[in-house]
Design a protein around this motif. Sequence first.
Motif, PDB file in Angstrom:
ATOM      1  N   LEU A  89      67.833  28.981  26.167  1.00 31.04           N
ATOM      2  CA  LEU A  89      68.467  28.647  27.584  1.00 31.04           C
ATOM      3  C   LEU A  89      68.627  29.628  28.292  1.00 31.04           C
ATOM      4  N   VAL A  90      68.189  29.706  29.491  1.00 29.21           N
ATOM      5  CA  VAL A  90      68.482  30.662  30.478  1.00 29.21           C
ATOM      6  C   VAL A  90      69.229  30.114  31.543  1.00 29.21           C
ATOM      7  N   THR A  91      70.320  30.730  31.880  1.00 22.52           N
ATOM      8  CA  THR A  91      71.257  30.215  32.736  1.00 22.52           C
ATOM      9  C   THR A  91      71.530  31.349  33.785  1.00 22.52           C
ATOM     10  N   THR A  92      71.516  31.151  35.092  1.00 25.25           N
ATOM     11  CA  THR A  92      71.663  32.021  36.148  1.00 25.25           C
ATOM     12  C   THR A  92      72.839  31.366  37.073  1.00 25.25           C
ATOM     13  N   THR A  93      73.220  32.240  38.138  1.00 21.05           N
ATOM     14  CA  THR A  93      74.128  31.731  38.965  1.00 21.05           C
ATOM     15  C   THR A  93      73.517  30.527  39.835  1.00 21.05           C
ATOM     16  N   LYS A  94      72.446  30.351  39.735  1.00 23.49           N
ATOM     17  CA  LYS A  94      71.782  29.146  40.360  1.00 23.49           C
ATOM     18  C   LYS A  94      71.165  28.007  39.551  1.00 23.49           C
ATOM     19  N   ASN A  95      70.703  28.239  38.359  1.00 21.49           N
ATOM     20  CA  ASN A  95      70.264  27.131  37.796  1.00 21.49           C
ATOM     21  C   ASN A  95      70.475  27.346  36.202  1.00 21.49           C
ATOM     22  N   SER A  96      69.877  26.367  35.399  1.00 17.19           N
ATOM     23  CA  SER A  96      69.819  26.428  34.089  1.00 17.19           C
ATOM     24  C   SER A  96      68.329  25.787  33.532  1.00 17.19           C
ATOM     25  N   VAL A  97      67.874  26.530  32.594  1.00 22.02           N
ATOM     26  CA  VAL A  97      66.431  26.183  32.030  1.00 22.02           C
ATOM     27  C   VAL A  97      66.398  26.165  30.909  1.00 22.02           C
ATOM     28  N   GLN A  98      65.822  25.147  29.873  1.00 17.39           N
ATOM     29  CA  GLN A  98      65.624  25.327  28.388  1.00 17.39           C
ATOM     30  C   GLN A  98      64.467  25.320  28.204  1.00 17.39           C
ATOM     31  N   TYR A  99      64.097  25.888  27.183  1.00 13.37           N
ATOM     32  CA  TYR A  99      62.567  26.104  26.604  1.00 13.37           C
ATOM     33  C   TYR A  99      62.551  25.851  25.184  1.00 13.37           C
ATOM     34  N   PRO A 100      61.879  25.204  24.503  1.00 11.09           N
ATOM     35  CA  PRO A 100      61.664  25.089  22.897  1.00 11.09           C
ATOM     36  C   PRO A 100      61.082  26.527  22.662  1.00 11.09           C
ATOM     37  N   ILE A 101      61.527  27.200  21.516  1.00 13.86           N
ATOM     38  CA  ILE A 101      61.244  28.662  21.131  1.00 13.86           C
ATOM     39  C   ILE A 101      59.663  28.566  20.797  1.00 13.86           C
ATOM     40  N   TYR A 102      59.186  27.331  20.063  1.00 10.92           N
ATOM     41  CA  TYR A 102      57.761  27.434  19.690  1.00 10.92           C
ATOM     42  C   TYR A 102      56.821  27.556  20.882  1.00 10.92           C
ATOM     43  N   LEU A 103      57.293  27.097  22.006  1.00 11.35           N
ATOM     44  CA  LEU A 103      56.258  27.227  23.193  1.00 11.35           C
ATOM     45  C   LEU A 103      56.458  28.303  24.188  1.00 11.35           C
ATOM     46  N   LEU A 104      57.144  29.417  23.469  1.00 11.66           N
ATOM     47  CA  LEU A 104      57.372  30.864  24.368  1.00 11.66           C
ATOM     48  C   LEU A 104      56.528  31.862  23.372  1.00 11.66           C
ATOM     49  N   GLN A 105      55.847  32.827  24.474  1.00 14.06           N
ATOM     50  CA  GLN A 105      54.968  33.648  24.082  1.00 14.06           C
ATOM     51  C   GLN A 105      55.772  34.789  24.068  1.00 14.06           C
TER      52      GLN A 105
END
Length: 154
Positions: free
Chosen positions: A50-66
């Motif tokens: 999960l990447v959280t910033t002052t503007k938004n929050s985005v979630q990524y499944p680990i298996y999709l990340l390079q």
Amino acid sequence: MRKSIIPLLLAFSTLAYGQNTIVIQQKDGKVARFSFTEKPVVTCSGSDVLVTTTKNSVQYPIYLLQKISFDIDWNTTDIEEVEASSPDFRFQADAISISGEDPRSPVFLYDIKGMLAGRYQTDDRGCVTIPIRQLRSDLYIVKTHRFSFKFRKP
């Protein structure tokens, strides 16, 4: 179990070198950039990042990340040559795996008060696994020859 990764950007925060970002590269080629000005916090929870910033929050499944990396705009002529390397760290169930370091180099684990919580050494390939199961809930700092980062053990 949730673990926060708050990169040590002390050196970067004192330098005014333009737009600096955390870069998330997915295996399908998609790339997302999170500006340091938005104060990104990367949190690993189970099988997601999960990447959280002052503007938004985005979630990524680990298996999709390079790859998760920094894109730093040094914007200076003082640096003539930069060594190309790609140290990497990954959270596993109850450990942190580090690779891409110098072979047989020291790796230090400090608590948030600066007290040494563990000393490790990379193997002949520049890899080491740091067990974190026994650590108490707190913030910790991992320092290697090439990089440093903070993480929170809940």
